[in-house]
Design an enzyme around this catalytic site. Structure first.
Site, PDB file in Angstrom:
ATOM      1  N   CYS A 160       4.124  -2.393   2.423  1.00 43.03           N
ATOM      2  CA  CYS A 160       2.920  -1.712   1.924  1.00 43.03           C
ATOM      3  C   CYS A 160       1.886  -1.528   3.039  1.00 43.03           C
ATOM      4  O   CYS A 160       2.080  -0.682   3.907  1.00 43.03           O
ATOM      5  CB  CYS A 160       2.357  -2.447   0.714  1.00 43.03           C
ATOM      6  SG  CYS A 160       1.126  -1.467  -0.177  1.00 43.03           S
ATOM      7  N   HIS A 170       6.528  -3.948  -2.740  1.00 52.02           N
ATOM      8  CA  HIS A 170       6.309  -5.371  -2.459  1.00 52.02           C
ATOM      9  C   HIS A 170       7.497  -6.226  -2.911  1.00 52.02           C
ATOM     10  O   HIS A 170       7.472  -6.758  -4.021  1.00 52.02           O
ATOM     11  CB  HIS A 170       5.064  -5.865  -3.200  1.00 52.02           C
ATOM     12  CG  HIS A 170       3.790  -5.267  -2.711  1.00 52.02           C
ATOM     13  ND1 HIS A 170       3.172  -5.696  -1.565  1.00 52.02           N
ATOM     14  CD2 HIS A 170       3.030  -4.257  -3.183  1.00 52.02           C
ATOM     15  CE1 HIS A 170       2.076  -4.987  -1.360  1.00 52.02           C
ATOM     16  NE2 HIS A 170       1.968  -4.097  -2.334  1.00 52.02           N
ATOM     17  N   GLU A 215       8.087  -9.087  -2.081  1.00 51.95           N
ATOM     18  CA  GLU A 215       7.651 -10.492  -2.170  1.00 51.95           C
ATOM     19  C   GLU A 215       7.061 -10.819  -3.534  1.00 51.95           C
ATOM     20  O   GLU A 215       6.868 -11.982  -3.852  1.00 51.95           O
ATOM     21  CB  GLU A 215       6.647 -10.798  -1.044  1.00 51.95           C
ATOM     22  CG  GLU A 215       5.217 -10.288  -1.248  1.00 51.95           C
ATOM     23  CD  GLU A 215       5.037  -8.805  -0.930  1.00 51.95           C
ATOM     24  OE1 GLU A 215       6.055  -8.101  -0.730  1.00 51.95           O
ATOM     25  OE2 GLU A 215       3.879  -8.354  -0.913  1.00 51.95           O
TER      26      GLU A 215
END
Lengths: 293, 205
Positions: B83, B177, B179
């Site tokens: 991002c 994302h 994560e």
């Protein structure tokens, strides 16, 4: 494609971690904030210190002011609605604001109920002075929390009290056996499911910033060391002598909150901080932190 | 080095640092937050996490990370930007504020999908990750998109709006994302890049 999920709402707050969110009232201030390294700006008509000084009813800012600020910066733009004023929240959502702060700094619109935040696509941040209040707001759909502190005072003591209270209560919950959690929920006046979640994970399920009374780089670093995920600075920047320099210094101290040498370096020659108020000199009915139910 | 767990740095100026560290550990590597250029010494790979790209770009300048990161990239150390990290690594950035590091041969547009109310989750096919026919639950938050890629760039995932994951040699970038999910396949892919780069280095020695 799924929009406005919990992951998406809470996710933006995750991206703001370690950062400083600054109150701004004009396009020029928004540019100064962004230039200084703010992760987001809070668009409002008057900073808390001015609301405190001038009195009267404090409402959502003029959409023209908010839109001007949204045009001027690339960082996310937040804006405040009054507690319980779901139409102000609807207006902010319609304008495309990135986060709504249902804020005690404005004059409450409802003496019993907060906004039902589940009904909105836009995520909400809410203030809390203790874990029970934090979990009630989560129960209503808040996607981010902030401790309330005492806005517009430039005095960090309430921010410290609220952060210690919340982190302490989280720690305590994590030690309780399962059979004590229902009574804990009753004492906290918090939804049972949220209490169980915190007890099991040992942490809040959303990002928690510190707010209310932060005026210096050392104040910001103090809140970070006490466990804040980031800080809101309201009156502290634009009520000080040199806003741009102070804003930059607070950003640096927030990133490097465990580095006293750097905090010393950025704190040199910042000009005068906002004057600040002693909390005991404010009458109880004028304390903002007790707004919210 | 071979046989030892690789060390992955996560640029820790601001943003979703902790989530990447959790994923790195889950992939069997060691993760360290990097707040100073000296923290880059000895890392086998670096992740530039999601955060606010405008803010992170400024802090990179302020703490003199610029040259250190360019050198790291030039030395062939794998780098992964998610991002805001993609924007930081991109060669060309459309709109206000230009490129920061200019490492990966891609052109990105900030906030290509709109503001926060338009942020979304979407299942995407990511080529090259394990079990690639199984979609990856990608989270897009005020996300950028890759509008153009250079000749040598491998497109790994795409939506109607454009490319959302790409690899340019040792530079891996994603608009979403990974994560924020429980799915480690994208991080596993990056760890594979890191392990390959370590063994190539060992061969040269």
């Amino acid at each position: 494609m799924e929009k406005a999920t919990d992951t998406v709402k809470r996710g933006l707050a995750e991206m703001l971690k370690g950062g400083v969110i600054m109150d701004v009232t004009t396009v020029e201030q928004a540019r100064i904030a962004e230039e200084a390294g703010a992760v987001a700006v809070m668009a409002l008509e008057r900073v808390p210190a001015d609301i405190r000084a001038s009195g009267g009813v404090a409402r959502m800012a003029d959409p023209k002011v908010i839109e001007g600020i949204m045009e001027a910066v690339t960082v996310p733009v937040m804006a405040k609605c009054r507690i319980g004023h779901f139409v102000e929240a609807q207006v902010l959502e319609a304008m495309g604001v990135d986060y709504v702060d249902e804020s005690e700094v404005l004059t409450p619109a409802d003496e019993s109920y907060h906004v039902d935040k589940h009904r909105f696509k836009v995520p909400f941040v809410c203030g809390a002075i203790n874990l029970g209040e934090a979990l009630r707001r989560l129960g209503e759909g808040a996607a981010m929390l902030r401790t309330k502190g005492e806005a517009g005072t430039g005095n960090v003591i309430e921010a410290v009290r609220h952060m210690r209270s919340i982190t302490g209560e989280v720690r305590r919950l994590a030690t309780l056996p399962e059979e004590e959690l229902m009574s804990a929920a009753k004492e906290l006046r918090a939804p049972y499911e949220r209490v169980v979640e915190v007890a099991r994970t040992g942490k809040l399920p959303v990002v928690n910033f510190s707010a209310g009374g932060i005026a210096t780089p050392a104040d910001a670093a103090l809140m970070m060391q006490l466990g804040a995920d980031g800080v809101f600075v309201g009156s502290g920047i634009f009520k000080s002598e040199e806003p741009a320099v102070r804003a930059r210094a607070i950003v640096r101290a927030t990133t490097h909150y465990e580095d006293p040498e750097l905090i010393a370096e950025v704190s040199r020659g910042l000009g005068e901080a906002m004057r600040g108020m002693e909390i005991s000199e404010i009458s109880k009915e004028n304390l903002i932190q007790f707004r919210g139910w | 080095m071979a046989g030892n767990e690789p060390t992955i740095g996560v640029l820790a100026l601001q943003g979703a640092v902790a989530e990447h560290l959790v994923m790195i550990e889950a992939c069997g590597a060691r993760g360290v937050g990097v707040k100073r250029p000296s923290g880059l010494d000895g890392v086998n790979g670096l992740i530039i996490p999601g955060g606010e790209s405008t803010t992170v770009g400024k802090l990179i300048d302020e703490y003199g990370f610029g040259n250190a990161l360019l050198e790291l990239g030039a030395a062939g150390v794998p780098m992964f930007g998610t991002c805001a990290g993609l924007i930081i690594m991109a060669g060309r950035v459309e709109g206000r504020h230009g490129p920061v590091l200019g490492l990966a041969d891609v052109t990105v547009r900030r906030n290509a999908f709109g503001r926060q109310v338009d942020s979304f989750e979407e299942d995407v096919i990511v080529r090259g990750i394990e079990d690639e026919s199984r979609p990856f639950g990608a989270v897009f938050i005020r996300a950028p998109v890759i509008e153009e890629v250079g000749a040598g760039v491998e497109v790994m995932a795409r939506l109607e709006k454009g490319v959302v994951m790409a690899r340019d040699g040792n530079y891996l970038t994603s608009a979403f994302h990974p994560e924020l999910t429980g799915d480690t396949r994208v991080h596993d892919y990056f760890l594979r890049m890191v392990r390959e780069s370590i063994s190539e280095r060992d061969m040269e020695v």
